[in-house]
Design an enzyme around this catalytic site. Structure first.
Site, mmCIF file in Angstrom:
data_model
loop_
_atom_site.group_PDB
_atom_site.id
_atom_site.type_symbol
_atom_site.label_atom_id
_atom_site.label_comp_id
_atom_site.label_asym_id
_atom_site.label_seq_id
_atom_site.Cartn_x
_atom_site.Cartn_y
_atom_site.Cartn_z
ATOM 1 N N ASP A 9 56.841 51.500 87.132
ATOM 2 C CA ASP A 9 55.605 51.307 86.371
ATOM 3 C C ASP A 9 55.991 50.979 84.939
ATOM 4 O O ASP A 9 57.157 50.718 84.629
ATOM 5 C CB ASP A 9 54.708 52.551 86.456
ATOM 6 C CG ASP A 9 55.344 53.731 85.752
ATOM 7 O OD1 ASP A 9 56.489 53.610 85.266
ATOM 8 O OD2 ASP A 9 54.687 54.778 85.666
ATOM 9 N N LYS A 13 53.920 48.878 92.738
ATOM 10 C CA LYS A 13 54.032 50.251 92.234
ATOM 11 C C LYS A 13 53.422 51.236 93.231
ATOM 12 O O LYS A 13 54.047 52.227 93.618
ATOM 13 C CB LYS A 13 53.309 50.345 90.884
ATOM 14 C CG LYS A 13 53.299 51.732 90.318
ATOM 15 C CD LYS A 13 52.370 51.855 89.130
ATOM 16 C CE LYS A 13 52.002 53.315 88.942
ATOM 17 N NZ LYS A 13 50.940 53.533 88.000
#
Ligand code: SF4
Length: 218
Positions: free
Chosen positions: A144, A126
């Site tokens: 995410d 991420k």
């Protein structure tokens, strides 16, 4: 949601999210255009509220805007500056280690490849994707918890975890949406398509969404 519906979905999201607050790491990116600040604020943001991330990042960068300035700070001071971010002591150590390696191995510059970024302690997919997209404007898809949850609810992908969602999106999502999908879905997930009890009754995407796994909604 059928693959072609994504164009309409993105159009609606662009309109809807205009009224909502921009995610904190994007605020940092837009204000600084600094891959280092994107990287560090992304680390601060993990398991931390957006307001705290914005304030902690601002305090830290006022004191140390570059890896060279950061590596000279004591760990206790970094921890104090980013408090009350979650896991602030561990993050302070990670921030210092990253800064030292950037100075020693990269001449103080943040590398712009996914593999090199992933080699830093505390940097997951991420964070690495956010540095590429927001810090360098390079293609990447930052998945995410919001992106993973919402793409699965739509029925656009059917995956078990964020890494698998990233891979599915790389195959399915038109490249022109790769960079902005994270900002759009973080804002949408925080304001309307909540983890628990999403507000489906007022959602403009409801006719496109399969609501996979949504047991309770408003
Ligand atoms: S209809 Fe409900 S589950 Fe689907 S995107 Fe909208 S809020 Fe989320």
């Amino acid at each position: 949601m059928k693959p072609d519906d994504i164009h309409r979905a993105i159009g609606i999201l662009r309109e809807e999210t205009r009224a909502w607050r921009t995610p904190s790491v994007t605020v940092v990116a837009e204000a600084s255009r600094s891959p280092f600040k994107v990287l560090i604020s992304c680390i601060i943001s993990l398991r931390t509220k957006d307001e705290v991330t914005t304030q902690s990042s601002a305090r830290l960068f006022d004191r140390a805007p570059t890896p060279e300035a950061m590596e000279g700070l004591p760990a206790e001071e970094v921890a104090r500056l980013i408090y009350p971010a979650g896991f602030y002591r561990t993050k302070a150590e990670q921030i210092l280690e990253i800064s030292r390696r950037l100075v020693a191995e990269y001449g103080g510059r943040v590398p712009d490849s996914l593999d090199e970024l992933l080699a830093f302690r505390g940097v997951g997919r991420k964070t690495a994707n956010l540095v590429l997209t927001l810090g360098f404007g390079k293609p990447g898809i930052c998945v995410d918890t919001h992106v993973h949850r919402i793409c699965n609810r739509w029925g656009y992908v059917a995956t078990k975890n964020p890494d698998a969602t990233e891979m599915a999106l790389r195959a399915l999502l038109p490249p022109e949406y790769w960079i902005e999908i994270n900002d759009l879905l973080v804002a949408f997930g925080q304001n309307l398509c909540h983890p628990v009890s999403p507000r489906c009754s007022i959602c403009r995407l409801s006719d496109l969404c399969s609501r996979v796994g949504v047991a309770q909604s408003r």
